[in-house]
Structure formats: C-alpha cells, structure tokens
Design a protein around this motif. Structure first.
Motif, short mmCIF file in Angstrom:
data_model
loop_
_atom_site.label_atom_id
_atom_site.label_comp_id
_atom_site.label_asym_id
_atom_site.label_seq_id
_atom_site.Cartn_x
_atom_site.Cartn_y
_atom_site.Cartn_z
N SER A 1 4.85 4.58 3.85
CA SER A 1 4.35 5.27 5.09
C SER A 1 3.42 4.42 5.72
O SER A 1 3.18 4.37 6.85
CB SER A 1 3.78 6.48 4.91
N SER A 2 2.31 3.85 4.94
CA SER A 2 1.37 3.09 5.56
C SER A 2 1.85 1.58 6.01
O SER A 2 1.51 1.36 7.24
CB SER A 2 0.40 2.88 4.40
N GLU A 3 2.90 1.22 5.54
CA GLU A 3 3.55 -0.12 5.95
C GLU A 3 4.45 0.23 7.22
O GLU A 3 4.26 -0.60 8.26
CB GLU A 3 4.27 -0.82 5.16
N LYS B 1 2.08 10.26 7.40
CA LYS B 1 0.73 9.80 7.51
C LYS B 1 0.64 9.02 6.18
O LYS B 1 1.15 8.81 5.24
CB LYS B 1 -0.02 11.43 7.07
N ALA B 2 -0.30 8.09 6.62
CA ALA B 2 -0.82 7.03 5.70
C ALA B 2 -1.80 7.38 4.75
O ALA B 2 -3.01 7.60 5.14
CB ALA B 2 -1.04 5.79 6.18
N GLN B 3 -1.40 7.90 3.37
CA GLN B 3 -2.46 7.93 2.35
C GLN B 3 -2.97 6.88 1.71
O GLN B 3 -4.25 6.65 1.48
CB GLN B 3 -2.01 9.04 1.16
N GLY B 4 -2.05 5.96 1.46
CA GLY B 4 -2.34 4.68 0.65
C GLY B 4 -2.74 4.94 -0.56
O GLY B 4 -3.04 6.13 -0.90
N HIS C 1 2.06 0.70 10.26
CA HIS C 1 1.68 -0.76 10.64
C HIS C 1 2.66 -1.22 11.72
O HIS C 1 2.23 -1.90 12.60
CB HIS C 1 1.61 -1.68 9.51
N ASN D 1 3.50 6.85 -0.78
CA ASN D 1 2.12 6.53 -1.09
C ASN D 1 1.70 5.74 -2.16
O ASN D 1 0.74 5.28 -2.32
CB ASN D 1 1.33 7.85 -0.91
N ASP E 1 0.91 -1.01 -0.03
CA ASP E 1 -0.01 -0.05 0.14
C ASP E 1 0.73 1.33 0.23
O ASP E 1 0.39 2.59 -0.07
CB ASP E 1 -1.06 -0.08 1.06
#
Ligand code: ADP
Ligand code: MG
Length: 348
Positions: A244-246, A339-342, A249, A288, A241
C-alpha cells in the motif's frame, strides 16, 4: 538459534585495515568493462559511454534492520546487496557495481567478516556485479553495513515513479507478505529458544517464508522479462515497505488514483496458512508487511495481452483519475481507502 560453528576467532586488531580489506576482497571477480579501476586506489574509476548512470544507497543497522541471533552473517551480506540491487532494477536499469562500507565492533572476529563477505561475493557473482570499493571503520557497539549500488540504462529506458496514467494496469511481480510472516516465525522461535535453549526450532513448515525474510532476491529476472516482452512500464517502484505504501508513492508522484482488488493480491499458500496460525489477516500482511523486494509497476492497457498469462506477474488493479482517490476493493465488494501503515509501524 544460529550456533557459532567457527572454532577459530581471529581478533581484527591483529590485522591492519589494508590487510583486512585485501583478505576479504582479493577473490572478487570483475565482470564489467565499465569497471576501469576497482578496489585499491583512492577511488574507483567507471566508464559508461552513452548510458545514464543510476546510483542508490541503503544503510542497515544491527538491532534496527537485522537481528544477528537469527540472521546468519552470510545472509546479511547477501541481503544488503539485494536491497540495493532492487532499487536499481526498480529504475529499469542494469546493476553493474557496488561499494560496501562496514562499521564493526571488536566483538566480531575476522571469521565473522569472512562470512559477511562470502554472502556479498555470492550475490555479486549471481547478479553479475563488481565490488569496486567501500570503507571500513570500527564501531563501539553493533554492526553497520551500507551498500551503494551503481547501474546503467539508456535514457529512454529509465522508469520513474511519476509516469502512471489513468487506465494503466497496476502489476506486481511474485507474491507478497512472505518476508513479514517469515520474520514473525523467526521472532517466535527466538522467544521459544530464550526460554529453553535445548528446544531446536522446526522451521520446516515455514521454509519458503523464512527464506523470503533471510534471503530475498532482487527481481533482475523481471527487468529482463519486460525487455523480452517489449513492455516498458509507465511507472515502477520496488516493494520494500509494503504494497500500500508503494502504491501510494506511485499515485502521489504520478498525480493519479487507483482501484486495487483484494482478491487479485498474490499470496503464497504458506503465507495464507501462517497468517491463519498467527491469526493475522493476510491482506493486511500483504499491504503492510514489506521487505518482499518485488516490483510494482504500471503498464498501458495496450500491453495487457503481453503480460496477462505470465505466471510471474499479477494484475492487481488499475489507475484512475486523482479525484477518484486511492482505494482497495474488498472481497465483499466494498471500497476502502488505501492507507500506508508501512512495516515500521505495523507492530504498534
Ligand atoms: P581511503 O583511506 O582513501 O578511504 P581505504 O583505505 O579506506 O582508502 O580503502 C582502500 C581501498 O579499499 C579503496 O579502494 C576502498 O574503496 C577499498 N575498501 C575499503 N573498505 C572496503 C570494504 N569494506 N569493502 C570493499 N572495499 C573496501
Ligand atoms: Mg576509507
């Protein structure tokens, strides 16, 4: 854009379901002793002796996860296997078997499914995987493909998302943002083609990033490399994803914070030049973009000498106490919150 080179169109309704499955899978080889019974009974039978078993599944839906106007079916079959193997490797496990389930509408002839299964077979042979079952059904509209991957590991080899500790190094394999920029190029060429079908796209300057989008590789080689280096990550996740999102996590699951250095994020020159052409910030794309299927992991400081000179690995930051938060340290040396935009929200 992808011309249909198949002249023959064999209607699926001419074949029974069993004949179809047999036709598509009869060439498949069995690579593992752990496959006791493969396709052909009510269920597959597997045997793993002293190992733990890991299981993961992903569902890909036409129009949501892929667009057949630029995704050849062979590549789709390959990619559907890769996205699952990537999850097995992210547990530091060896992938051994998959099942493949498909729902197809009657707009697909047998030859289309042959292409799809050719991609699945290529992936299975290259990554040493047995295809041990699946399900086949009809769909009223598009194509749907779901792969389940099975793998094995000794209990103490398995790496979870929750093991990162303050001062651990944050490491990423390969380079980031390529798959997303490859998609941008393919989407642009699709629009050009719609306006003028005689306009053949020149994808030559974008070979690497288009391949990252259409034919991703799961990083089995990194799992092997870590074994050879005798490095056991403290936490690991695959990058589906966006970085940043990982990272978030791993930090959230491990109850830690992190500092990630913008100037350490690995980017291929083709990603940088294409970002300039599209006027997009390459860091934003790496953070992202998603679908790169690289591995993100943390290792203890003691392992630094073993990994520092490896060209496949980049140390992009380190883990901090949870109270410090999760930050990106920019090239200008300012700290901004991660920040997680994904990738799903990325176009918005
Ligand atoms: P059932 O009716 O018990 O669900 P199926 O007729 O669906 O059995 O499947 C027969 C065999 O073929 C099983 O071994 C199943 O796992 C396998 N199979 C079915 N569809 C696929 C597919 N798309 N790819 C690979 N194997 C499949
Ligand atoms: Mg069935």
């Amino acid at each position: 854009m992808i011309e249909d080179k198949n002249q023959s169109h064999t209607d699926l309704s001419n074949l029974g379901e069993f004949a179809l499955i047999d036709h598509l899978t009869k060439h498949f080889k069995i690579h593992h002793k752990s496959t006791v019974k493969s396709i052909g009974d009510d269920a597959a039978v597997l045997s793993f002796e002293d190992k733990k078993v890991v299981v993961t599944t992903d569902l890909l839906v036409e129009g949501v996860h892929f667009d057949l106007s630029y995704m050849p079916l062979k590549h789709l079959g390959y990619k559907a296997v890769m996205v699952n193997l990537s999850d097995v490797y992210a547990m530091n496990a060896e992938a051994t078997q998959i099942t493949v389930s498909i729902a197809v509408s009657n707009r697909f002839p047998l030859e289309a499914l042959e292409e799809l299964y050719a991609g699945i077979e290529t992936a299975a042979n290259l990554y040493n995987i047995d295809v041990v079952g699946g399900d086949t059904t009809s769909s009223t509209t598009g194509l749907l493909i779901s792969v389940t991957a099975i793998g094995q590991a000794l209990e103490d080899e398995i790496v979870y998302r929750d093991g990162a500790k303050p001062n651990d190094l944050l490491v990423v394999s390969g380079d980031l943002g390529g798959a997303y920029m490859g998609l941008q190029v393919l989407e642009r060429e699709k629009e050009v083609y719609k306006v003028n079908p005689n306009n053949q796209p020149d994808l030559e300057p974008y070979t690497y990033i288009v391949e990252r989008q259409l034919k991703p590789e799961a990083r089995k080689d990194i799992i092997q490399l870590l074994k050879e280096l005798e490095v056991r990550p403290t936490a690991m996740i695959d990058i589906s994803d966006g970085l940043s999102s990982e990272i978030i996590h791993i930090c959230t699951n491990s109850k830690v914070g992190c500092d990630v250095y913008e100037n350490k994020i690995p980017l291929d020159p083709q990603v940088i030049s294409t970002c300039e052409e599209f006027n997009i910030d390459s860091t934003t794309v790496a953070l992202n973009g998603g679908e790169d299927y690289e591995l993100l992991f943390t290792v203890s400081q003691e392992d630094f000498p073993k990994i520092k000179a490896n060209p496949s690995l980049s140390i992009i930051g380190y883990i901090t106490e949870a109270s410090s938060g999760m930050h990106l340290v920019t090239r200008a040396d300012t700290k901004i919150e991660l920040k997680a935009q994904g990738w799903k929200n990325f176009n918005a």
